[in-house]
Every structure is written in C-alpha cells, then in structure tokens.
Design an enzyme around this catalytic site. Structure first.
Site, PDB file in Angstrom:
ATOM      1  N   THR A  65     -27.067  17.606 -45.224  1.00 31.68           N
ATOM      2  CA  THR A  65     -26.973  16.176 -45.540  1.00 31.68           C
ATOM      3  C   THR A  65     -28.186  15.419 -45.021  1.00 31.68           C
ATOM      4  O   THR A  65     -28.787  14.612 -45.734  1.00 31.68           O
ATOM      5  CB  THR A  65     -25.698  15.579 -44.916  1.00 31.68           C
ATOM      6  OG1 THR A  65     -24.571  16.327 -45.335  1.00 31.68           O
ATOM      7  CG2 THR A  65     -25.526  14.128 -45.311  1.00 31.68           C
ATOM      8  N   THR A  66     -28.556  15.684 -43.769  1.00 32.06           N
ATOM      9  CA  THR A  66     -29.665  14.980 -43.134  1.00 32.06           C
ATOM     10  C   THR A  66     -30.995  15.309 -43.804  1.00 32.06           C
ATOM     11  O   THR A  66     -31.941  14.529 -43.731  1.00 32.06           O
ATOM     12  CB  THR A  66     -29.711  15.313 -41.637  1.00 32.06           C
ATOM     13  OG1 THR A  66     -28.398  15.102 -41.081  1.00 32.06           O
ATOM     14  CG2 THR A  66     -30.695  14.446 -40.881  1.00 32.06           C
TER      15      THR A  66
ATOM     16  N   TYR B 140     -17.199  15.832 -55.166  1.00 31.44           N
ATOM     17  CA  TYR B 140     -16.979  15.124 -56.422  1.00 31.44           C
ATOM     18  C   TYR B 140     -15.866  15.736 -57.273  1.00 31.44           C
ATOM     19  O   TYR B 140     -14.981  15.014 -57.715  1.00 31.44           O
ATOM     20  CB  TYR B 140     -18.262  15.000 -57.272  1.00 31.44           C
ATOM     21  CG  TYR B 140     -18.064  14.098 -58.474  1.00 31.44           C
ATOM     22  CD1 TYR B 140     -17.967  12.720 -58.306  1.00 31.44           C
ATOM     23  CD2 TYR B 140     -17.931  14.617 -59.754  1.00 31.44           C
ATOM     24  CE1 TYR B 140     -17.748  11.889 -59.395  1.00 31.44           C
ATOM     25  CE2 TYR B 140     -17.704  13.797 -60.844  1.00 31.44           C
ATOM     26  CZ  TYR B 140     -17.619  12.437 -60.664  1.00 31.44           C
ATOM     27  OH  TYR B 140     -17.390  11.617 -61.730  1.00 31.44           O
TER      28      TYR B 140
ATOM     29  N   TYR C 148     -18.522  24.006 -43.924  1.00 28.87           N
ATOM     30  CA  TYR C 148     -18.863  22.640 -43.502  1.00 28.87           C
ATOM     31  C   TYR C 148     -17.808  21.700 -44.060  1.00 28.87           C
ATOM     32  O   TYR C 148     -17.801  21.388 -45.244  1.00 28.87           O
ATOM     33  CB  TYR C 148     -20.262  22.305 -44.019  1.00 28.87           C
ATOM     34  CG  TYR C 148     -20.796  20.927 -43.730  1.00 28.87           C
ATOM     35  CD1 TYR C 148     -20.175  20.051 -42.838  1.00 28.87           C
ATOM     36  CD2 TYR C 148     -21.959  20.493 -44.351  1.00 28.87           C
ATOM     37  CE1 TYR C 148     -20.692  18.791 -42.584  1.00 28.87           C
ATOM     38  CE2 TYR C 148     -22.487  19.232 -44.112  1.00 28.87           C
ATOM     39  CZ  TYR C 148     -21.854  18.385 -43.233  1.00 28.87           C
ATOM     40  OH  TYR C 148     -22.366  17.134 -42.995  1.00 28.87           O
TER      41      TYR C 148
ATOM     42  N   ARG D 159     -17.677  12.751 -46.957  1.00 31.03           N
ATOM     43  CA  ARG D 159     -18.749  12.923 -47.939  1.00 31.03           C
ATOM     44  C   ARG D 159     -18.266  13.595 -49.222  1.00 31.03           C
ATOM     45  O   ARG D 159     -18.839  13.377 -50.286  1.00 31.03           O
ATOM     46  CB  ARG D 159     -19.870  13.785 -47.342  1.00 31.03           C
ATOM     47  CG  ARG D 159     -20.689  13.111 -46.269  1.00 31.03           C
ATOM     48  CD  ARG D 159     -21.928  12.481 -46.850  1.00 31.03           C
ATOM     49  NE  ARG D 159     -22.793  11.944 -45.806  1.00 31.03           N
ATOM     50  CZ  ARG D 159     -23.965  11.376 -46.044  1.00 31.03           C
ATOM     51  NH1 ARG D 159     -24.429  11.279 -47.278  1.00 31.03           N
ATOM     52  NH2 ARG D 159     -24.685  10.896 -45.050  1.00 31.03           N
TER      53      ARG D 159
ATOM     54  N   LYS E 260     -18.399  24.099 -39.334  1.00 30.34           N
ATOM     55  CA  LYS E 260     -18.932  22.825 -38.849  1.00 30.34           C
ATOM     56  C   LYS E 260     -17.873  21.785 -39.162  1.00 30.34           C
ATOM     57  O   LYS E 260     -17.630  21.456 -40.319  1.00 30.34           O
ATOM     58  CB  LYS E 260     -20.252  22.487 -39.538  1.00 30.34           C
ATOM     59  CG  LYS E 260     -20.806  21.109 -39.161  1.00 30.34           C
ATOM     60  CD  LYS E 260     -22.053  20.761 -39.973  1.00 30.34           C
ATOM     61  CE  LYS E 260     -22.548  19.354 -39.661  1.00 30.34           C
ATOM     62  NZ  LYS E 260     -23.739  18.981 -40.464  1.00 30.34           N
TER      63      LYS E 260
ATOM     64  N   ILE F 203     -23.940  20.764 -34.658  1.00 26.62           N
ATOM     65  CA  ILE F 203     -25.042  20.663 -35.608  1.00 26.62           C
ATOM     66  C   ILE F 203     -25.397  19.184 -35.626  1.00 26.62           C
ATOM     67  O   ILE F 203     -24.634  18.348 -36.095  1.00 26.62           O
ATOM     68  CB  ILE F 203     -24.662  21.201 -36.990  1.00 26.62           C
ATOM     69  CG1 ILE F 203     -24.385  22.712 -36.883  1.00 26.62           C
ATOM     70  CG2 ILE F 203     -25.778  20.931 -37.997  1.00 26.62           C
ATOM     71  CD1 ILE F 203     -23.980  23.372 -38.186  1.00 26.62           C
TER      72      ILE F 203
END
Length: 301
Positions: free
Chosen positions: A46-47, A109, A135, A140, A164, A206
C-alpha cells in the site's frame, strides 16, 4: 525467534518530477534502511503506491529492491491482487527474481466470500514455493479475513506462514495469536498497535513510520521482543504523535511528504493520490518530523 519477526519497512516508491520511478532514490533508501538495522523490506505494498504501478514497473521495483538488498535482509514482495490470475503471475515473477517471501492482500473491490478468499489464497500459495504472508486489511479491501478462514489456510497450505494483521481490532489480533500454531507469525499492519500486539504474543510490524525513522523503530520493536518494556514504551510514547501524523491523510501521502522534507525523495505521487490538501496538516506533520529529528541529533532519544 520466528523467521520474519521484527520490523519490516513497507517501502515508499519514489518518483521523479516526471512521474517515473526514481531508482536512484530507491537504492539510497534501501541501503539506509539496512544500515539502520531494519529486519527486512516490503516493496510494492500500500505504502509503495502499488495500485498505480504498471505491471512492468511492479516487477522491476521488486527486482531492483532485491538487487539493492543483495541478500542482507529478506525482501517480502507485495504481489496481491483482486485477480487471482494476476496475483499468481506477480508472485511467480517475484519468486523468480529472488524474493524471500510474498505479501498477499485480501482481494479488494470484488468482496469475495470467505470461501472465495480461501480458494484465492490457496491457489496463489500452491503456485509458488516461497513463504506467503497474508495481509488482512478490511478498511482498504472491504472484506475481513476471518480467523477461521486463516486457520484453514494455515493448515492446508504449508507455505502460508504468517499474517499482517491490519484489521484494527486487538480482539481479532489476540484471537489470531492464540489460535494459530506457535511457529505461525503475526505481524501488525499498524505502527500504533505494534507494541500491543507484541504484548499479546505477536512478532513485530510491517511499518510505515520506519521509512523515515528506521533505526528508532528497530530499537523500539527489538526492545519489546526482548522484554525491555521500559525502553519500548519510552520509544512508543516518543513515536506516538508521528504514528498519528502518518495517517492524517491517506497513506502514503503523509510519509512520502515527510520523506521528501528530509531529502529522501521528491514529493511526487501518482493520481489519484496527490499532495496534502490541508496546509494545517502539512505544518503539523513537518513540525513533528523536525522535533523528532532534533531529538535524534541531540541524543535525547
């Protein structure tokens, strides 16, 4: 100690002023991270603005991070997708490039059922030989990987070795720690919950914040893992305003802005992400970063 415990930096992807990936800046960041004592690197999460990287860029950022790391620390490649076929292709490429492990986000989504998520992660895990870290980030992706489904994947896929956890729920994190096997690793996806998770028996984080302050994050997490809670809590209190500031607007906008302020990258984003929209947010973020930098330079932390 578990294989993937400690601090793994969720790397930003630096861009040039023209919007292309800045590989010189990426190499500089990778070397600084490793020299600062970080335990590993996570490109294309994501980052790292992975949703706006082309497939070619995604593959190259992972391959170059592995090249720059040169075996000094593990590289966990972000290869998740809401398309199982695409996630398999990305994962196999990362394995071929020499990634130590994969980070696989919940399919976003399309909002699959628990059965769908089980089949999705199982298919990816079976397509590679290296370890897979799931994850879980409902905020999100719109779906939560329930602990029952995670346990099923742990039991059925030997190379699914960790999760995560970014559900934001300490209750769920505790349930995961208690119900998974002793050698299954649980990493926090939220810097501000990392110490709480370690207290519950978790293995590390993380991290977003470690992009800018890798040495201090490593000190904090390593202190907690070794049982030095006075030091861990002292650093946690010091970090607290920055943890909040990193999410004052959508991640990775604040951390990349802070990194640019300190000269690590350009303040360049890929639309639909853009620079901070609030001058007040910018002033607050920069004030916190400058104060922390003075503390480090003055030997107060």
């Amino acid at each position: 100690m578990h294989e993937y415990n400690g601090v793994y930096t969720a790397l930003i992807t630096p861009f040039t002023d023209l919007g292309t990936v800045d590989y010189k800046a990426l190499e500089k960041i990778v070397n600084h991270q490793i020299e600062s004592g970080i335990d590993g690197l996570v490109p294309c999460g994501t980052t790292g603005e992975s949703p706006t990287l082309s497939h070619e860029e995604h593959d190259r950022v992972i391959a170059q991070t592995i090249k720059y790391a040169a075996g000094r620390v593990p590289v966990i490649a972000g290869t998740g997708s809401n398309s199982t076929t695409e996630a398999i292709r990305l994962s196999q490429h990362a394995e071929d490039a020499g990634a130590s492990a994969l980070l696989l986000v919940n399919p976003y989504y399309n909002k699959p059922t628990q059965k769908g998520m089980y089949l999705h992660f199982k298919a990816i895990a079976e397509s590679v030989k290296i370890p897979c870290i799931l994850y879980n980030i409902k905020g999100r992706t719109g779906v939560n990987l329930e602990t029952k489904t995670l346990i099923r994947l742990e039991n059925d896929c030997p190379n699914i070795v960790a999760v995560k956890e970014a559900s934001g729920s300490l209750t769920q994190m505790e349930e995961v720690v208690k119900t998974t096997a002793d050698d299954f690793m649980v990493l926090s996806g939220d810097d501000n919950l990392a110490l709480d998770l370690i207290r519950l028996g978790g293995d590390g984080v993380i991290s977003v914040a470690s992009n800018l302050f890798p040495h201090e994050m490593a000190r904090m997490i390593h202190a907690a893992l070794s049982g030095d809670w006075d030091e861990a809590n002292r650093l946690g209190t010091w970090f607290s305003p920055f943890f909040s500031a990193c999410f004052i607007e959508t991640n990775p906008i604040p951390i990349k802005t802070a990194m640019a302020h300190r000269g690590w990258c350009r303040e360049s984003f890929r639309l639909p992400l853009c620079s901070l929209e609030s001058d007040e947010h910018r002033a607050s973020l920069i004030s916190i970063v400058d104060s922390m930098t003075r503390d480090i330079e003055g030997g107060r932390i």
